[in-house]
Design an enzyme around this catalytic site. Sequence first.
Site, PDB file in Angstrom:
ATOM      1  N   SER A 113       0.798  -1.223   0.000  1.00 53.03           N
ATOM      2  CA  SER A 113       0.000   0.000   0.000  1.00 53.03           C
ATOM      3  C   SER A 113       0.836   1.280   0.000  1.00 53.03           C
ATOM      4  O   SER A 113       1.598   1.504  -0.926  1.00 53.03           O
ATOM      5  CB  SER A 113      -0.950  -0.041   1.185  1.00 53.03           C
ATOM      6  OG  SER A 113      -1.855   1.012   1.099  1.00 53.03           O
ATOM      7  N   HIS A 114       0.706   2.074   1.046  1.00 56.03           N
ATOM      8  CA  HIS A 114       1.361   3.385   1.081  1.00 56.03           C
ATOM      9  C   HIS A 114       2.829   3.292   1.512  1.00 56.03           C
ATOM     10  O   HIS A 114       3.519   4.311   1.540  1.00 56.03           O
ATOM     11  CB  HIS A 114       0.604   4.288   2.057  1.00 56.03           C
ATOM     12  CG  HIS A 114       0.504   3.692   3.426  1.00 56.03           C
ATOM     13  ND1 HIS A 114      -0.304   2.609   3.686  1.00 56.03           N
ATOM     14  CD2 HIS A 114       1.132   3.984   4.569  1.00 56.03           C
ATOM     15  CE1 HIS A 114      -0.176   2.280   4.958  1.00 56.03           C
ATOM     16  NE2 HIS A 114       0.696   3.087   5.515  1.00 56.03           N
ATOM     17  N   ASP A 277      -2.848   6.229  -3.353  1.00 54.87           N
ATOM     18  CA  ASP A 277      -1.662   5.606  -2.767  1.00 54.87           C
ATOM     19  C   ASP A 277      -1.137   4.471  -3.649  1.00 54.87           C
ATOM     20  O   ASP A 277      -1.600   4.272  -4.774  1.00 54.87           O
ATOM     21  CB  ASP A 277      -1.963   5.099  -1.351  1.00 54.87           C
ATOM     22  CG  ASP A 277      -2.912   3.925  -1.353  1.00 54.87           C
ATOM     23  OD1 ASP A 277      -3.712   3.808  -2.302  1.00 54.87           O
ATOM     24  OD2 ASP A 277      -2.861   3.103  -0.417  1.00 54.87           O
ATOM     25  N   ASP A 281      -6.182   2.371  -3.180  1.00 57.33           N
ATOM     26  CA  ASP A 281      -7.407   2.357  -2.359  1.00 57.33           C
ATOM     27  C   ASP A 281      -7.578   3.619  -1.523  1.00 57.33           C
ATOM     28  O   ASP A 281      -8.643   3.852  -0.968  1.00 57.33           O
ATOM     29  CB  ASP A 281      -7.507   1.089  -1.501  1.00 57.33           C
ATOM     30  CG  ASP A 281      -6.308   0.860  -0.614  1.00 57.33           C
ATOM     31  OD1 ASP A 281      -5.364   1.670  -0.664  1.00 57.33           O
ATOM     32  OD2 ASP A 281      -6.310  -0.141   0.125  1.00 57.33           O
ATOM     33  N   ARG A 282      -6.538   4.454  -1.435  1.00 59.07           N
ATOM     34  CA  ARG A 282      -6.677   5.687  -0.655  1.00 59.07           C
ATOM     35  C   ARG A 282      -6.898   6.887  -1.562  1.00 59.07           C
ATOM     36  O   ARG A 282      -6.571   6.843  -2.753  1.00 59.07           O
ATOM     37  CB  ARG A 282      -5.416   5.951   0.158  1.00 59.07           C
ATOM     38  CG  ARG A 282      -5.149   4.919   1.201  1.00 59.07           C
ATOM     39  CD  ARG A 282      -3.990   5.349   2.074  1.00 59.07           C
ATOM     40  NE  ARG A 282      -3.758   4.333   3.082  1.00 59.07           N
ATOM     41  CZ  ARG A 282      -3.156   4.541   4.232  1.00 59.07           C
ATOM     42  NH1 ARG A 282      -2.700   5.755   4.521  1.00 59.07           N
ATOM     43  NH2 ARG A 282      -2.996   3.562   5.100  1.00 59.07           N
ATOM     44  N   GLU A 363     -12.496   5.752   6.552  1.00 58.38           N
ATOM     45  CA  GLU A 363     -11.497   5.814   7.603  1.00 58.38           C
ATOM     46  C   GLU A 363     -10.781   7.151   7.512  1.00 58.38           C
ATOM     47  O   GLU A 363     -10.629   7.712   6.422  1.00 58.38           O
ATOM     48  CB  GLU A 363     -10.470   4.699   7.437  1.00 58.38           C
ATOM     49  CG  GLU A 363     -11.034   3.308   7.601  1.00 58.38           C
ATOM     50  CD  GLU A 363      -9.904   2.286   7.723  1.00 58.38           C
ATOM     51  OE1 GLU A 363      -9.547   1.953   8.851  1.00 58.38           O
ATOM     52  OE2 GLU A 363      -9.376   1.858   6.684  1.00 58.38           O
ATOM     53  N   LYS A 376     -11.708  -0.162   0.142  1.00 56.74           N
ATOM     54  CA  LYS A 376     -11.773   1.272  -0.054  1.00 56.74           C
ATOM     55  C   LYS A 376     -11.284   1.569  -1.469  1.00 56.74           C
ATOM     56  O   LYS A 376     -10.600   0.748  -2.071  1.00 56.74           O
ATOM     57  CB  LYS A 376     -10.976   2.012   1.004  1.00 56.74           C
ATOM     58  CG  LYS A 376      -9.510   1.625   1.173  1.00 56.74           C
ATOM     59  CD  LYS A 376      -8.967   2.319   2.411  1.00 56.74           C
ATOM     60  CE  LYS A 376      -7.466   2.168   2.555  1.00 56.74           C
ATOM     61  NZ  LYS A 376      -7.083   1.006   3.355  1.00 56.74           N
TER      62      LYS A 376
HETATM   63  C1  VG1 Z   1      -3.392   2.048   8.356  1.00 57.43           C
HETATM   64  C2  VG1 Z   1      -4.591   2.938   8.543  1.00 57.43           C
HETATM   65  C3  VG1 Z   1      -5.870   2.121   8.417  1.00 57.43           C
HETATM   66  C4  VG1 Z   1      -5.876   1.423   7.053  1.00 57.43           C
HETATM   67  C5  VG1 Z   1      -4.623   0.596   6.902  1.00 57.43           C
HETATM   68  C6  VG1 Z   1      -4.501  -0.037   5.529  1.00 57.43           C
HETATM   69  O1  VG1 Z   1      -3.363   1.049   9.359  1.00 57.43           O
HETATM   70  O2  VG1 Z   1      -4.540   3.584   9.798  1.00 57.43           O
HETATM   71  O3  VG1 Z   1      -6.975   2.970   8.582  1.00 57.43           O
HETATM   72  O4  VG1 Z   1      -7.007   0.597   6.939  1.00 57.43           O
HETATM   73  O5  VG1 Z   1      -3.464   1.413   7.087  1.00 57.43           O
HETATM   74  O6  VG1 Z   1      -4.532   0.933   4.536  1.00 57.43           O
HETATM   75  P1  VG1 Z   1      -2.445   1.169  10.674  1.00 57.43           P
HETATM   76  O7  VG1 Z   1      -2.639  -0.113  11.415  1.00 57.43           O
HETATM   77  O8  VG1 Z   1      -1.047   1.404  10.201  1.00 57.43           O
HETATM   78  O9  VG1 Z   1      -2.943   2.369  11.420  1.00 57.43           O
HETATM   79  V1  VG1 Z   1      -3.700   0.648   3.106  1.00 57.43           V
HETATM   80  O10 VG1 Z   1      -4.170   1.783   2.012  1.00 57.43           O
HETATM   81  O11 VG1 Z   1      -2.105   0.878   3.748  1.00 57.43           O
HETATM   82  O12 VG1 Z   1      -3.960  -0.913   2.717  1.00 57.43           O
HETATM   83 CO    CO Z   2      -3.615   1.312   0.162  1.00 56.77          CO
END
Ligand code: VG1
Ligand code: CO
Length: 543
Positions: A113-114, A277, A281-282, A363, A376
Amino acid sequence: MQVRSVATTPFNDQKPGTSGLRKRVQVFCQAHYLENFVQSIFASIAAPPGATLALGGDGRYYNREAIQIILRMASANGFGRVLVGRGGILSTPAVSCVIRKYQTYGGIILSASHNPGGPDGDFGIKYNTANGGPAPEKITEAVYAASKKIAQYRIIDAPDVALDNLGDSKLGDMIVSVIDPVGDYAELMESLFDFAAIRKLLSGGFRIKFDAMHAVTGPYAREIFVNRLGAPPDSVINAEPLADFGGGHPDPNLTYAHELVEALYGANAPDFGAASDGDGDRNMILGRQFFVTPSDSLAILAANAHLVPGYQQGLAGIARSMPTSAAADRVAAALDIPCYETPTGWKFFGNLMDAGKVTLCGEESFGTGSDHIREKDGLWAVLFWLNILAARKQSVETIVREHWARFGRNVYSRHDYEGIPGDAANGVMRLLHERFGEWQGAQLGNYRVLFCDDFSYTDPVDGSVSTGQGVRIGFTDGSRIVFRLSGTGTEGATLRIYLESFEPDVAKHHLDAQEALAELIGIALEISELRERTGRDRPTVVT
Ligand code: VG1
Ligand code: CO
């Protein structure tokens, strides 16, 4: 082709976090590491022989290699077909779309992801079930349990599958179908939004800029914004997916999407800006010189959903993660629909959507989505905004300010302390747990404590219970401080502090969030002893 059983020994660190298993690339590249985890997934999902799987990733370093391994293992484990995105590319929402459209048994998404990519960056893997959503905790726990006792995995010996040409090929007894990663998703978007109205908006001088951050959304954004909606080609920047995201951090916020932020805050700024991202999904939404917090964005989408064709029939309900501001709750109350509060992570929304209890979910971490899929969805949120802008013919800022004037403003910020030693982070959380009993009813500065707890959630559909989801301190005026440890990082610990206050007074809506939250920020630092325990005097990232 020969199926081989390869002897292996367990790794002890394959516990999925908030969103799948994320580790450094070097960790994933160790012999047997990926294979062990994939076999543990297959051992836990009980797919019938001949089942179909969806497979794709965000294009980061190791994506193609991992796809070849997973394809050979899927064949050896009796899958009948795998739908894989061309070039190994599928955004997270596109995988969810493909699973649902073609009714596959499930899907595997390769992404961190990010998190940054490249040989020194992160890699990740996640399993989604037949509804298109992230596997619930029951499955992720079974995968972890299987990973701790694995003794062998199954794989076939075969040459690499050509991933760059559409069409079917055979891998052992299994068919590999290379599919267009964009088409199905773009078609779904077209079925939800008023593309004609958005096209008209964009041809009438309304200028947009979308930053794909060299991650997966580039090809999707080009197809949708440029080819289907007629935006000029330079509306999409950093559109080429790169294995290391161009050295950047594919996280759409004011810190990391700096090129976009400079454009939207600079001279002759476009009317609308957005970014996504690594895995698509973001979303971050910007107006001209104006930032929309993700919590407000969810509330505004809900309040304006009647303007969007796909949502005109009304919303069943809204769900938000616990740390997300209560702005959406106020809209739900006005619409007379339920609002659910779930733990952090998209996997908790799936049951609510499957049961028809909610339509929109969100979120605070730049994630918004609906029951059109079970993830998302960054571009979906951007299109939802464009549809609203086309219908209301006002600026982003005006829409947000009118929203605040009607519902009040939930002033919101998140402070992240990244990469702190695990001991120090755990020490802070332990201290909060030990002390929060004492704070019940206490006066902290101008705030009186209404409740303190460690958030736990009982799923209203299947009754499953998730505990330890974050320490909450709620005040009598509706303000909140929440402390939580991240479950997506790969180095040290990340402590997140979520801060929220409610401001009904329009005369104060112009205030900067950090200013408006200054006293709460001070209280949070004091009661957690964060500075003393971590040696940090400021957060790494403020959103
Ligand atoms: C983070 C965010 C959470 C999100 C998750 C996955 O998790 O806070 O809201 O669902 O990333 O997003 P954490 O446990 O680091 O707070 V993605 O776009 O990184 O799959
Ligand atoms: Co993501």
